[in-house]
Design an enzyme around this catalytic site. Structure first.
Site, PDB file in Angstrom:
ATOM      1  N   ARG A 166       0.856  -1.200   0.000  1.00 50.47           N
ATOM      2  CA  ARG A 166       0.000   0.000   0.000  1.00 50.47           C
ATOM      3  C   ARG A 166       0.887   1.243   0.000  1.00 50.47           C
ATOM      4  O   ARG A 166       0.646   2.185  -0.740  1.00 50.47           O
ATOM      5  CB  ARG A 166      -0.917  -0.020   1.222  1.00 50.47           C
ATOM      6  CG  ARG A 166      -2.221  -0.779   1.021  1.00 50.47           C
ATOM      7  CD  ARG A 166      -2.035  -2.189   0.470  1.00 50.47           C
ATOM      8  NE  ARG A 166      -3.277  -2.933   0.411  1.00 50.47           N
ATOM      9  CZ  ARG A 166      -3.755  -3.678   1.419  1.00 50.47           C
ATOM     10  NH1 ARG A 166      -3.060  -3.830   2.540  1.00 50.47           N
ATOM     11  NH2 ARG A 166      -4.908  -4.306   1.289  1.00 50.47           N
ATOM     12  N   ASP A 195      -0.004  -6.771  -3.342  1.00 49.14           N
ATOM     13  CA  ASP A 195      -1.412  -6.520  -3.025  1.00 49.14           C
ATOM     14  C   ASP A 195      -2.057  -5.850  -4.233  1.00 49.14           C
ATOM     15  O   ASP A 195      -1.416  -5.655  -5.272  1.00 49.14           O
ATOM     16  CB  ASP A 195      -1.559  -5.666  -1.745  1.00 49.14           C
ATOM     17  CG  ASP A 195      -2.765  -6.119  -0.926  1.00 49.14           C
ATOM     18  OD1 ASP A 195      -3.884  -6.087  -1.483  1.00 49.14           O
ATOM     19  OD2 ASP A 195      -2.601  -6.527   0.233  1.00 49.14           O
ATOM     20  N   HIS A 266      -6.493 -10.086  -3.648  1.00 51.38           N
ATOM     21  CA  HIS A 266      -5.488  -9.027  -3.447  1.00 51.38           C
ATOM     22  C   HIS A 266      -4.456  -9.061  -4.572  1.00 51.38           C
ATOM     23  O   HIS A 266      -3.253  -8.947  -4.332  1.00 51.38           O
ATOM     24  CB  HIS A 266      -4.811  -9.182  -2.078  1.00 51.38           C
ATOM     25  CG  HIS A 266      -5.693  -8.786  -0.926  1.00 51.38           C
ATOM     26  ND1 HIS A 266      -5.919  -7.478  -0.580  1.00 51.38           N
ATOM     27  CD2 HIS A 266      -6.417  -9.527  -0.058  1.00 51.38           C
ATOM     28  CE1 HIS A 266      -6.741  -7.429   0.482  1.00 51.38           C
ATOM     29  NE2 HIS A 266      -7.067  -8.658   0.801  1.00 51.38           N
ATOM     30  N   ASP A 335      -6.354 -14.426   1.958  1.00 50.54           N
ATOM     31  CA  ASP A 335      -7.429 -13.717   2.668  1.00 50.54           C
ATOM     32  C   ASP A 335      -8.318 -12.969   1.686  1.00 50.54           C
ATOM     33  O   ASP A 335      -7.918 -12.679   0.558  1.00 50.54           O
ATOM     34  CB  ASP A 335      -6.822 -12.720   3.668  1.00 50.54           C
ATOM     35  CG  ASP A 335      -5.896 -11.725   2.992  1.00 50.54           C
ATOM     36  OD1 ASP A 335      -5.150 -12.142   2.087  1.00 50.54           O
ATOM     37  OD2 ASP A 335      -5.922 -10.536   3.347  1.00 50.54           O
ATOM     38  N   GLU A 336      -9.509 -12.655   2.144  1.00 49.80           N
ATOM     39  CA  GLU A 336     -10.386 -11.687   1.503  1.00 49.80           C
ATOM     40  C   GLU A 336     -10.411 -11.821  -0.025  1.00 49.80           C
ATOM     41  O   GLU A 336     -10.049 -10.889  -0.739  1.00 49.80           O
ATOM     42  CB  GLU A 336      -9.938 -10.270   1.872  1.00 49.80           C
ATOM     43  CG  GLU A 336     -10.012  -9.995   3.360  1.00 49.80           C
ATOM     44  CD  GLU A 336      -9.587  -8.587   3.718  1.00 49.80           C
ATOM     45  OE1 GLU A 336     -10.290  -7.950   4.509  1.00 49.80           O
ATOM     46  OE2 GLU A 336      -8.540  -8.112   3.206  1.00 49.80           O
ATOM     47  N   TRP A 402      -6.080 -13.950  11.926  1.00 45.70           N
ATOM     48  CA  TRP A 402      -6.253 -12.488  11.984  1.00 45.70           C
ATOM     49  C   TRP A 402      -7.680 -12.080  12.304  1.00 45.70           C
ATOM     50  O   TRP A 402      -7.902 -11.025  12.887  1.00 45.70           O
ATOM     51  CB  TRP A 402      -5.773 -11.836  10.689  1.00 45.70           C
ATOM     52  CG  TRP A 402      -6.679 -11.957   9.497  1.00 45.70           C
ATOM     53  CD1 TRP A 402      -6.776 -13.020   8.644  1.00 45.70           C
ATOM     54  CD2 TRP A 402      -7.608 -10.982   9.004  1.00 45.70           C
ATOM     55  NE1 TRP A 402      -7.688 -12.783   7.663  1.00 45.70           N
ATOM     56  CE2 TRP A 402      -8.227 -11.526   7.851  1.00 45.70           C
ATOM     57  CE3 TRP A 402      -7.976  -9.699   9.418  1.00 45.70           C
ATOM     58  CZ2 TRP A 402      -9.192 -10.839   7.120  1.00 45.70           C
ATOM     59  CZ3 TRP A 402      -8.938  -9.007   8.686  1.00 45.70           C
ATOM     60  CH2 TRP A 402      -9.531  -9.579   7.555  1.00 45.70           C
ATOM     61  N   TYR A 427      -3.431  -5.268  15.427  1.00 46.58           N
ATOM     62  CA  TYR A 427      -3.297  -4.548  14.161  1.00 46.58           C
ATOM     63  C   TYR A 427      -2.772  -3.152  14.502  1.00 46.58           C
ATOM     64  O   TYR A 427      -3.474  -2.331  15.092  1.00 46.58           O
ATOM     65  CB  TYR A 427      -4.631  -4.523  13.406  1.00 46.58           C
ATOM     66  CG  TYR A 427      -4.754  -5.678  12.429  1.00 46.58           C
ATOM     67  CD1 TYR A 427      -4.217  -6.927  12.743  1.00 46.58           C
ATOM     68  CD2 TYR A 427      -5.355  -5.517  11.187  1.00 46.58           C
ATOM     69  CE1 TYR A 427      -4.294  -7.983  11.850  1.00 46.58           C
ATOM     70  CE2 TYR A 427      -5.444  -6.577  10.284  1.00 46.58           C
ATOM     71  CZ  TYR A 427      -4.912  -7.803  10.623  1.00 46.58           C
ATOM     72  OH  TYR A 427      -4.979  -8.851   9.746  1.00 46.58           O
ATOM     73  N   TRP A 477      -0.457  -2.518   8.490  1.00 46.34           N
ATOM     74  CA  TRP A 477      -0.995  -2.260   7.143  1.00 46.34           C
ATOM     75  C   TRP A 477      -0.849  -0.770   6.882  1.00 46.34           C
ATOM     76  O   TRP A 477      -1.173   0.046   7.751  1.00 46.34           O
ATOM     77  CB  TRP A 477      -2.452  -2.708   7.066  1.00 46.34           C
ATOM     78  CG  TRP A 477      -2.618  -4.160   7.415  1.00 46.34           C
ATOM     79  CD1 TRP A 477      -3.003  -4.676   8.611  1.00 46.34           C
ATOM     80  CD2 TRP A 477      -2.358  -5.283   6.564  1.00 46.34           C
ATOM     81  NE1 TRP A 477      -3.011  -6.052   8.550  1.00 46.34           N
ATOM     82  CE2 TRP A 477      -2.623  -6.459   7.311  1.00 46.34           C
ATOM     83  CE3 TRP A 477      -1.935  -5.419   5.236  1.00 46.34           C
ATOM     84  CZ2 TRP A 477      -2.478  -7.739   6.791  1.00 46.34           C
ATOM     85  CZ3 TRP A 477      -1.791  -6.697   4.719  1.00 46.34           C
ATOM     86  CH2 TRP A 477      -2.063  -7.837   5.479  1.00 46.34           C
ATOM     87  N   THR A 478      -0.424  -0.427   5.694  1.00 44.80           N
ATOM     88  CA  THR A 478       0.095   0.937   5.524  1.00 44.80           C
ATOM     89  C   THR A 478      -0.778   1.870   4.662  1.00 44.80           C
ATOM     90  O   THR A 478      -0.267   2.848   4.128  1.00 44.80           O
ATOM     91  CB  THR A 478       1.520   0.883   4.936  1.00 44.80           C
ATOM     92  OG1 THR A 478       1.469   0.144   3.706  1.00 44.80           O
ATOM     93  CG2 THR A 478       2.495   0.236   5.895  1.00 44.80           C
ATOM     94  N   GLU A 479      -2.067   1.575   4.555  1.00 41.45           N
ATOM     95  CA  GLU A 479      -2.909   2.482   3.757  1.00 41.45           C
ATOM     96  C   GLU A 479      -2.769   3.939   4.219  1.00 41.45           C
ATOM     97  O   GLU A 479      -2.678   4.848   3.399  1.00 41.45           O
ATOM     98  CB  GLU A 479      -4.387   2.083   3.859  1.00 41.45           C
ATOM     99  CG  GLU A 479      -4.756   0.816   3.121  1.00 41.45           C
ATOM    100  CD  GLU A 479      -4.697  -0.415   4.006  1.00 41.45           C
ATOM    101  OE1 GLU A 479      -3.937  -0.404   5.002  1.00 41.45           O
ATOM    102  OE2 GLU A 479      -5.402  -1.390   3.700  1.00 41.45           O
TER     103      GLU A 479
HETATM  104  C1  ACM Z   1      -5.948  -9.133   6.494  1.00 39.42           C
HETATM  105  O1  ACM Z   1      -5.951  -8.229   7.330  1.00 39.42           O
HETATM  106  N1  ACM Z   1      -6.699  -9.047   5.407  1.00 39.42           N
HETATM  107  C2  ACM Z   1      -5.120 -10.299   6.643  1.00 39.42           C
END
Ligand code: ACM
Length: 562
Positions: A166, A195, A266, A335-336, A402, A427, A477-479
């Site tokens: 990110r 990602d 992702h 994930d996701e 997570w 997180y 996470w670096t958004e």
């Molecule tokens: C995650 O936070 N989607 C692993």
């Protein structure tokens, strides 16, 4: 500072000694000894026994450089001598440290890593000057108090995940992170390399992954809902030489690196680079670019043999770059993965029927199982986010839990190894306080104390399953962390609390002595200051940290996102 107390026997109470020494993470046992402090000076010698070379090099390049002292090779033990030894009777990462004017300093590790970890304690004992590179002031005498310390970690996996997709972290800053991990006795660097918003590792056989996939035309500034954009094209990637340097640097510090390449979700940046990787029957993938928004892209990999072959090519280069000794685990994300495209795509539906996997969840599991077998055949272990449990996990695969504890509990009870990193607890992008001053506040409030009271092994886990909890890691996470100052602010001091959770045998969460930890942190903040870490001070952000948009972006009045 804590007032020292003496027990009737004249030996300092261990807990008080640890508090007075300000060590973070807390060692298992520490006591003061009847000796004068050990003083480092130009005559101090360093003797390194077999297997202690990495620590010898580290001491010279760190303590030696901090103080401008040669630490010349010399005799083993006695006044003026630092001695490094191994003793296979100790755990590999365990160590004993004794220091005093008459005995000298002796660090005995169970293995090379234990010696190195003991050296981290030595540096902390010396005080903040040992963390700075400045010539000694005339007359200054770096001293180590006369102590005896016995120590070993609670968990084998003590980690930190950095999202470089990110926002990109330049190589030199990655090396700095590795130094910071070492200083906290953390030993796993989870490197989130790909990602939707960027692909950050050079893959020689697929140059467009970085020629195209590493660059986006603009970047959203702030929350998902923000209307603010930085219109500057943004990107960056690590060359294969950069990666080799990072891996070597980590290995020298006894840190494992877990490279993460996301499949099958992702993946928009990869699809933008090679449109044939996507679901071309439902999406004009040739029109995709690396994503300029935050969230989870619906553009995911197509479930084809060609896509498997492509990613085998990627992983072949990854395995060559991250050798098994440093990277026994390879992370495949998992994930996701939104199922929208697979639901719409006739080709994906035909694949579900052909493979007999039942539904779209089955396709996701098919991807993960393929790479589980593929990695296992090459002597590595697959690890993925807890969604990889859906559809059944291949034997040997490990899980990063997570979405709370549940995935980790299910995986551990089923005999899989687990790293506990629940979003609610660790997180590190989540805001540290509910006040209005937090720069770009997102998610839950997770204070330093919350992290300190995080317990990686939930009480309802059976004893057998608890053995499968390898440890824990904090995830950054670096958004909304677009530069080093923002990353520092979010990660520290909370990563120091997590380091103690991972290293030290702490009581149950409610019984943990946070006040004593906070007292030790006073000493630790001075170390972080010396290292130039722009942590969140305990009283809240400093004026410049509070300023909207550290780094020059305007951001006014955005509400916290929960
Ligand atoms: C995650 O936070 N989607 C692993």
């Amino acid at each position: 500072m804590h007032t020292d107390t003496l027990s009737p026997a004249g030996i300092h109470e261990p807990a008080d000694t640890v508090t007075a020494l300000g060590l973070v993470p807390a060692p298992a046992r520490a006591r003061t000894r009847d000796d004068a402090p050990f003083v480092l000076d130009a005559a101090t010698t360093l003797s390194a026994g077999p297997g202690t070379g990495s620590t010898e090099r580290w001491l010279r390049s760190t303590l030696g450089a901090a103080y401008g002292l040669p630490l010349a090779a010399g005799r083993a033990g006695g006044p003026g001598a630092i001695e490094l030894l191994t003793d296979p009777g100790l755990e590999p990462e365990g160590y004993r440290l004794t220091a005093g004017a008459t005995t000298g300093v002796r660090i005995t590790g169970g293995g090379p890593a234990g010696v190195f970890l003991g050296a981290q304690t030595l540096r902390q004992l010396l005080g903040p000057g040992a963390f700075r590179r400045a010539p000694l002031a005339p007359g200054a005498r770096p001293t180590v108090p006369a102590v005896g310390i016995e120590d070993a970690p609670r968990f084998a996996w003590r980690g930190f995940m950095l999202d470089v997709a990110r926002h990109f972290t330049p190589k030199d800053d990655v090396l700095r992170h590795l130094d910071l991990l070492a200083a906290h006795k953390l030993n796993v660097f989870h490197f989130h390399l790909t990602d939707d918003q960027g692909w950050r590792v050079e893959i020689k056989r697929y140059p467009r992954l970085t020629e195209t996939g590493a660059w986006r035309s603009r970047t959203k500034y702030g929350h998902r809902s923000s209307d603010l954009w930085d219109e500057t094209p943004y990107g960056g990637f690590y060359t294969q030489d950069d990666i080799r340097e990072i891996v070597a640097y980590a290995a020298e510090r006894h840190i494992r690196v877990v490279p993460e390449i996301e499949i099958p979700g992702h993946s928009q940046a990869a699809i933008a680079a090679y449109p044939e990787l996507g679901n071309t029957d439902v999406t004009d993938t040739a029109a995709l670019t690396p994503w300029d928004r935050w969230g989870v892209s619906t553009h995911v990999l197509a479930p084809t043999e060609a896509v498997l072959r492509f990613y085998e090519g990627v992983f072949e280069e990854i395995l060559a770059l991250f050798p098994a000794e440093v990277s026994p685990f390879v992370h495949v994300g998992g994930d996701e993965c939104p199922k929208d495209e697979w639901k719409e795509s006739p080709a994906a539906q035909a694949r579900i029927a052909e493979l007999g996997v039942g539904d779209e969840d089955g396709l996701q599991s098919w991807f993960v199982r393929h790479f589980d077998r593929w990695l296992t055949a090459r002597g590595r272990r697959l690890i993925g986010w807890d969604e990889i449990l859906e559809g059944g996990l291949a034997e040997g695969a490990a899980v990063s839990s997570w979405r709370g504890y549940a995935g980790g509990v299910a995986a551990a009870e089923a005999g899989h190894d687990v790293v506990m990193c629940p979003v609610q607890q660790v997180y590190l992008d989540y805001r540290q306080d509910g006040g209005p001053d937090e720069p770009i506040p997102i998610g839950y409030v997770r204070t330093l104390e919350d992290v300190y009271r995080f317990e990686p092994v939930p009480p309802d886990l059976s004893q057998e399953a608890a053995r499968h909890v390898l440890g824990t890691q904090g995830n950054a996470w670096t958004e909304v962390m677009h530069n080093r100052a923002r990353v520092d602010y979010q990660v520290y001091p909370r990563l120091a609390a997590l380091a103690e959770v991972a290293w030290s045998e702490l009581p149950a969460p409610a019984d943990r002595d946070f006040a004593a930890f906070a007292t030790r942190m006073e000493a630790h903040y001075a170390r972080l200051d010396a290292l130039g870490v722009e942590y969140r001070p305990p009283g809240g952000p400093l004026p410049w940290q509070r300023r909207p948009g550290i780094g020059g972006h305007p951001l006014e009045g955005a509400p916290p996102v929960v």
